[in-house]
Design a protein around this motif. Structure first.
Motif, PDB file in Angstrom:
ATOM      1  N   UNK A  44       0.871  -1.187   0.000  1.00  0.00           N
ATOM      2  CA  UNK A  44       0.000   0.000   0.000  1.00  0.00           C
ATOM      3  C   UNK A  44       0.900   1.226   0.000  1.00  0.00           C
ATOM      4  N   UNK A  45       0.862   1.966  -1.101  1.00  0.00           N
ATOM      5  CA  UNK A  45       1.662   3.195  -1.171  1.00  0.00           C
ATOM      6  C   UNK A  45       0.822   4.325  -0.578  1.00  0.00           C
ATOM      7  N   UNK A  46       1.014   4.557   0.700  1.00  0.00           N
ATOM      8  CA  UNK A  46       0.136   5.475   1.437  1.00  0.00           C
ATOM      9  C   UNK A  46       0.392   6.925   1.048  1.00  0.00           C
ATOM     10  N   UNK A  47      -0.703   7.677   1.042  1.00  0.00           N
ATOM     11  CA  UNK A  47      -0.583   9.124   0.800  1.00  0.00           C
ATOM     12  C   UNK A  47      -0.835   9.924   2.068  1.00  0.00           C
ATOM     13  N   UNK A  48      -1.506   9.291   3.027  1.00  0.00           N
ATOM     14  CA  UNK A  48      -1.810   9.996   4.276  1.00  0.00           C
ATOM     15  C   UNK A  48      -2.090   8.971   5.384  1.00  0.00           C
ATOM     16  N   UNK A  49      -2.393   9.477   6.572  1.00  0.00           N
ATOM     17  CA  UNK A  49      -2.628   8.595   7.728  1.00  0.00           C
ATOM     18  C   UNK A  49      -3.813   7.674   7.501  1.00  0.00           C
ATOM     19  N   UNK A  50      -4.818   8.161   6.772  1.00  0.00           N
ATOM     20  CA  UNK A  50      -6.002   7.324   6.530  1.00  0.00           C
ATOM     21  C   UNK A  50      -5.624   6.101   5.689  1.00  0.00           C
TER      22      UNK A  50
END
Ligand SMILES: Cc1cc2nc3c(=O)[nH]c(=O)nc-3n(C[C@H](O)[C@H](O)[C@H](O)COP(=O)(O)OP(=O)(O)OC[C@H]3O[C@@H](n4cnc5c(N)ncnc54)[C@H](O)[C@@H]3O)c2cc1C
Length: 456
Positions: A44-50
């Motif tokens: 998962x290439x996260x963009x934010x805390x969510x």
């Protein structure tokens, strides 16, 4: 049936969700150490805390192993995992600076290059790593040793707050006022307590430093190590720097006929008034004649990127380390036997000083409890060709075996190898039991176990 399906995960996450069928899967599963070859079920290439929380929920609900990736530099490859979920924070690299409060905030995937460039614009800095591509989060959570350690403490000593996604998928704040036990544990307890999506650091006035590397003939190695051992005890705390064994790379300041020869190197960093820098560095040069040097005033971020070219992504890595209270004659003998045998130009041994401000922090004030150590040597094996793994790993192991009797039992978790899990208690040191207690309250089921693991 999975409790949260991969399709639901894709819907929840703003960043990319990459599985083995995707064309960028091989790129997404790779980490800095090319020796690590793991196949996660999803990255998962996260963009934010969510996004991070969605990845944590997906792993927990489906009982899948979980890995956090910040800068990806973990030598044992903790930023990737077989058959599990990777939360890759490399898309979360923003750094913002509040010069008035002298606080800088880094997202959980920022590198020290990102951080130093942002703070340098305000003539501010804090202790960080000596290579610009290393992650701020992983380095700080394990302690954080760098040029400014003697003046400003470890990186973790400058951590004043953090935003953390915990095992239950909640985003919490850790500071002196909120979840203070969590902030305490993050300062040296590594990635055991959650995914840190933002880190707040105290920063200090600094723009230019005076320093750089100096190469000396090996015949002067004993004199230099003995001089360093005595000098560093009460050297001005603006002085950072360390001796190293190093094969000369092809750099413009190295005489062509000396490229490939092995030297003892001293890398100096004077972070005090620039006018005083030359005099301090001259004290090193008075010990032995310098063969080659690249020393002078330079922006602090320039020194922090000076060795990047020697350590590109994609090398094979095997490292080991112990803390050291006193560099005894016997310890120096062991270094003199093994250091000159450094087998590859990328490999090195650095004997970092961790006294000064780092020693003024009480052993129980932060999770990093090795406050009686004066040195943190690292035997860093790095080489390009997997065909040479056996010889290079042997060099690290033999060197380690020779120095271990003259060292503390524990070593720095961020320099520890994949086969160091049986040393975890000694590596975390005096605070281990309290770390277990904090682990039990934030991660009782040990979701975050792909690290130098503190078992709940
Ligand atoms: C070339 C090189 C130079 C180095 N130089 C130094 C140095 O000067 N000083 C020093 O102290 N160390 C140094 N190190 C060691 C370094 O501190 C560790 O390798 C550190 O773990 C790297 O952090 P990372 O975020 O890049 O790595 P990653 O592989 O992404 O993570 C390392 C560990 O930290 C955890 N982690 C990472 N990000 C997060 C996050 N956002 N939230 C929670 N957990 C997280 C991971 O789960 C993993 O357990 C160096 C390493 C390399 C390879």
């Amino acid at each position: 049936m999975p409790k949260i399906t991969i399709d639901q995960l894709r819907q929840q996450v703003g960043g990319a969700v990459i599985t083995p069928e995707d064309s960028d899967y091989d790129e997404a599963r790779a980490v800095y150490n090319a020796m690590i070859d793991r196949r996660p079920s999803v990255v998962v290439r996260a963009q934010d805390s969510a996004d991070v929380a969605a990845a944590v929920d997906y792993a927990r609900e489906n009982r899948l192993p979980f890995a956090t990736r910040g800068g990806g530099h973990s030598v044992p490859g903790f930023g990737t995992i077989d058959d599990g979920v990777v939360a890759d924070l490399s898309g979360m690299r923003a750094v913002s600076v509040d010069p008035g409060r002298r606080v800088a905030r880094a997202q959980g995937g920022a590198t020290w290059g990102d951080f130093n460039d942002a703070t340098h614009e305000h003539s501010l800095a804090t202790t960080g790593g000596i290579v610009s591509t290393t992650g701020v989060a992983g380095l700080t959570l394990g302690g954080g040793i760098g040029y400014l350690t003697r003046g400003h403490g470890l990186a973790c000593d400058n951590l004043v707050g953090a935003e953390v996604v915990t095992a239950d998928g909640l985003t919490v704040r850790a500071s002196a006022d909120e979840n203070a036990d969590l902030l305490w544990a993050l300062k040296g307890g590594s990635g055991n307590f959650g995914v840190v999506t933002a880190l707040d650091f105290q920063v200090h006035p600094l723009s230019e430093i005076y320093g750089g590397p100096m190469f000396f003939e090996l015949e002067h190695a004993r004199d230099l190590l003995e001089w360093y051992r005595d000098f560093i005890v009460d050297a001005p705390e603006q002085f950072g720097g360390f001796p190293a064994f190093q094969i000369a790379p092809p750099l413009p300041f190295i005489p062509e006929d000396r490229v490939g020869d092995t030297f003892i190197v001293f890398v100096a960093c004077w972070a005090g008034p620039l006018a005083e820098g030359e005099a301090i560095v001259n004290r090193i040069k008075a010990v032995a004649p310098v063969v080659a040097e690249h020393v002078g005033p330079m922006p602090y971020p320039a020194l922090n990127g000076a060795f990047d070219g020697l350590v590109p992504a994609g090398l094979q890595h095997y490292w080991k380390a112990n803390f050291v209270r006193e560099l005894t004659d016997d310890a120096i003998d062991a270094h003199l036997e093994h250091g000159p045998r450094v087998p590859a130009v990328n490999s090195t041994v650095h004997i970092y000083p961790i006294n000064g401000a780092a020693q003024r922090v009480g052993a129980d004030e932060a999770a990093f409890g090795h406050r009686d150590a004066t040195f943190a040597p690292v035997i860093a094996g790095m080489w390009p060709d997997p065909a040479h793994n056996e010889a290079n790993i042997k060099w690290v192991k033999d060197y380690y075996a020779a120095t271990a009797p003259h060292s503390e039992e524990g070593g720095y978790v961020n320099f520890a190898a994949s086969d160091d899990q049986d040393r975890v208690r000694a590596n975390y040191g005096v605070n281990y039991d309290r770390l277990v207690a904090v682990k039990r309250s934030y991660d009782p089921d040990n979701l975050f176990r792909h690290n130098q693991n503190i078992k709940p």
